[in-house]
Design a protein around this motif. Structure first.
Motif, PDB file in Angstrom:
ATOM      1  N   ALA A   1      56.172  42.542  32.201  1.00  0.00           N
ATOM      2  CA  ALA A   1      56.286  41.114  31.907  1.00  0.00           C
ATOM      3  C   ALA A   1      56.007  40.226  33.114  1.00  0.00           C
ATOM      4  CB  ALA A   1      57.683  40.828  31.354  1.00  0.00           C
ATOM      5  N   THR A   2      55.903  40.791  34.318  1.00  0.00           N
ATOM      6  CA  THR A   2      55.671  39.939  35.481  1.00  0.00           C
ATOM      7  C   THR A   2      54.341  40.211  36.178  1.00  0.00           C
ATOM      8  OG1 THR A   2      56.756  41.482  36.995  1.00  0.00           O
ATOM      9  CG2 THR A   2      58.168  39.814  35.961  1.00  0.00           C
ATOM     10  N   LEU A   3      53.508  41.084  35.609  1.00  0.00           N
ATOM     11  CA  LEU A   3      52.255  41.461  36.271  1.00  0.00           C
ATOM     12  C   LEU A   3      51.341  40.254  36.511  1.00  0.00           C
ATOM     13  CD1 LEU A   3      50.487  44.018  37.143  1.00  0.00           C
ATOM     14  CD2 LEU A   3      49.274  43.568  35.016  1.00  0.00           C
ATOM     15  N   ARG A   4      50.782  40.163  37.734  1.00  0.00           N
ATOM     16  CA  ARG A   4      49.862  39.069  38.075  1.00  0.00           C
ATOM     17  C   ARG A   4      48.455  39.612  38.283  1.00  0.00           C
ATOM     18  NH1 ARG A   4      52.617  36.608  43.304  1.00  0.00           N
ATOM     19  NH2 ARG A   4      52.584  38.808  43.802  1.00  0.00           N
ATOM     20  N   THR A   5      47.467  38.922  37.725  1.00  0.00           N
ATOM     21  CA  THR A   5      46.064  39.276  37.949  1.00  0.00           C
ATOM     22  C   THR A   5      45.266  37.990  38.157  1.00  0.00           C
ATOM     23  OG1 THR A   5      45.456  39.128  35.606  1.00  0.00           O
ATOM     24  CG2 THR A   5      46.206  41.274  36.374  1.00  0.00           C
ATOM     25  N   ARG A   6      44.194  38.070  38.934  1.00  0.00           N
ATOM     26  CA  ARG A   6      43.251  36.950  39.080  1.00  0.00           C
ATOM     27  C   ARG A   6      41.838  37.517  39.183  1.00  0.00           C
ATOM     28  NH1 ARG A   6      47.859  35.448  39.281  1.00  0.00           N
ATOM     29  NH2 ARG A   6      48.970  34.068  40.673  1.00  0.00           N
ATOM     30  N   GLN A   7      40.869  36.817  38.546  1.00  0.00           N
ATOM     31  CA  GLN A   7      39.451  37.138  38.694  1.00  0.00           C
ATOM     32  C   GLN A   7      38.715  35.822  38.942  1.00  0.00           C
ATOM     33  OE1 GLN A   7      40.709  37.920  35.246  1.00  0.00           O
ATOM     34  NE2 GLN A   7      41.714  39.660  36.190  1.00  0.00           N
ATOM     35  N   ALA A   8      37.853  35.822  39.940  1.00  0.00           N
ATOM     36  CA  ALA A   8      37.150  34.584  40.276  1.00  0.00           C
ATOM     37  C   ALA A   8      35.674  34.842  40.513  1.00  0.00           C
ATOM     38  CB  ALA A   8      37.771  33.964  41.528  1.00  0.00           C
ATOM     39  N   VAL A   9      34.848  33.850  40.184  1.00  0.00           N
ATOM     40  CA  VAL A   9      33.428  33.883  40.531  1.00  0.00           C
ATOM     41  C   VAL A   9      33.107  32.620  41.326  1.00  0.00           C
ATOM     42  CG1 VAL A   9      32.582  35.324  38.642  1.00  0.00           C
ATOM     43  CG2 VAL A   9      32.845  32.865  38.278  1.00  0.00           C
ATOM     44  N   GLU A  10      32.087  32.698  42.168  1.00  0.00           N
ATOM     45  CA  GLU A  10      31.739  31.559  43.005  1.00  0.00           C
ATOM     46  C   GLU A  10      30.240  31.556  43.269  1.00  0.00           C
ATOM     47  OE1 GLU A  10      32.497  32.307  47.399  1.00  0.00           O
ATOM     48  OE2 GLU A  10      33.954  33.660  46.496  1.00  0.00           O
ATOM     49  N   MET A  11      29.664  30.390  43.467  1.00  0.00           N
ATOM     50  CA  MET A  11      28.256  30.289  43.858  1.00  0.00           C
ATOM     51  C   MET A  11      28.038  29.028  44.689  1.00  0.00           C
ATOM     52  SD  MET A  11      26.413  27.633  42.320  1.00  0.00           S
ATOM     53  CE  MET A  11      24.758  28.258  42.296  1.00  0.00           C
ATOM     54  N   MET A  12      27.017  29.097  45.531  1.00  0.00           N
ATOM     55  CA  MET A  12      26.602  27.960  46.340  1.00  0.00           C
ATOM     56  C   MET A  12      25.101  28.026  46.464  1.00  0.00           C
ATOM     57  SD  MET A  12      28.915  26.956  49.635  1.00  0.00           S
ATOM     58  CE  MET A  12      28.807  28.403  50.470  1.00  0.00           C
TER      59      MET A  12
END
Ligand SMILES: [Ca+2]
Ligand SMILES: [Ca+2]
Length: 324
Positions: A207-218
């Motif tokens: 119940a407390t699991l944290r995840t993040r996924q990110a994309v970026e461009m320049m």
């Protein structure tokens, strides 16, 4: 041993309507000292005495009322920012050990003196509504390096937390895996793109699991540049997402004009309340570099909207900064 000293001063003026406070503010007074023991080892130490101290309160419920039973200085508000040693094996492998920024996203890792806008994007800054995804420091070990003739850059580490254990010991048994990679293709000069992931590890999904996924461009072409980032993830049962797209033009050597659209939804599955509604910001910016000095002056106008749930806000910000 060589020793280098560097610093960043940022003084702000902010003002606006709908409850914004009109004030001058000493935002940052960073002092960084670094040195090397030859080519194989370096150290970095950075403090920010302008940081505001805050308290961590412990509360309990007495007769149905919440009362404060104790208070300690929040370790994350202490002035120590970076403190790490770098061991350099080759251009393809450096090991950073100590307290450092976790490698999440572009604005999450870029130094505060190099921001295009005065503030970072909402997914980093809206900490009261579940943000703070990036520009976070924690203790751990990170591997980084450049591969394929500099076309690939990677940063990969294991930390006590995603920022919550800064200046402290780990608050739990689990560690956090955070990694970012960047591609700079030789075939298309001016382009850079990549992605980041972060996740609590050594733990069952719960119940407390944290995840993040990110994309970026320049992408920069002539005097124009476009930059974008998107991020999504979970804090336990809550799924959040945010991101921005930005256009800029270097009008003259010293003058830059910028426009950014920024958004943050602290809860993708709920709406209609102040803590769940999506914020959309429209930001216009001007940046001016004073010739032959490191002094920069920035102006931002920000229109903040909350889908009619909270009143719209107009915010004006000015930043005078200098590196030394
Ligand atoms: Ca932890
Ligand atoms: Ca929402």
């Amino acid at each position: 041993m060589k020793i280098r000293i560097a610093g960043l001063f940022q003084g702000w003026y902010t003002g606006g309507d709908s409850g914004a406070i009109n004030t001058f503010r000493l935002r940052r007074t960073e002092l960084k000292v670094s040195g090397d023991f030859g080519k194989r080892a370096k150290w970095t130490f950075m403090i920010d005495p302008a940081k505001a101290l805050s308290l961590t309160n412990t509360t309990s419920s007495i007769g149905g009322q919440t009362v404060v039973t104790g208070a300690t200085v929040a370790q994350n508000s202490k002035v120590l920012q970076d403190a790490y040693v770098s061991l350099i094996a080759s251009p393809a492998l450096t090991v950073d050990l100590g307290q450092q920024k976790i490698p999440l996203g572009n604005e999450g890792t870029i130094s505060s003196g190099k921001l295009d806008m005065i503030e970072r994007s909402l997914f980093v800054t809206d900490k009261t509504r579940g943000g703070g995804w990036g520009d976070a420091r924690d203790l751990g070990v990170m591997l980084k390096g450049k591969l394929a003739g500099g076309q690939v850059e990677y940063f990969s580490g294991l930390f006590d937390g995603m920022g919550e254990a800064i200046n402290d010991v780990d608050k739990n048994e689990q560690k956090d895996f955070v990694s970012r990679f960047l591609i700079h293709p030789k075939a298309l000069k001016g382009l850079q793109f990549g992605g980041s992931v972060a996740r609590d590890v050594f733990k069952q999904a719960d119940a407390t699991l944290r995840t993040r996924q990110a994309v970026e461009m320049m992408y920069a072409y002539s005097t124009f540049a476009v930059k974008a980032e998107g991020i999504t993830g979970w804090d336990g049962p809550i799924e959040r997402h945010g991101g921005y797209v930005q256009f800029s033009d270097q009008v003259t050597k010293s003058l830059q004009m910028l426009f950014r659209f920024d958004m943050w939804d602290p809860d993708m599955h709920k709406d209609g309340a102040a803590d769940t509604v999506t914020e959309h910001d429209w930001i216009g910016g001007l940046g001016y570099s004073v010739k032959n000095t490191p002094v920069q002056i920035q102006f931002n106008y920000i229109r903040k909207t909350f889908g009619g749930v909270s009143p719209d806000k107009n915010v004006f910000m000015a930043n005078l900064q200098t590196n030394f």
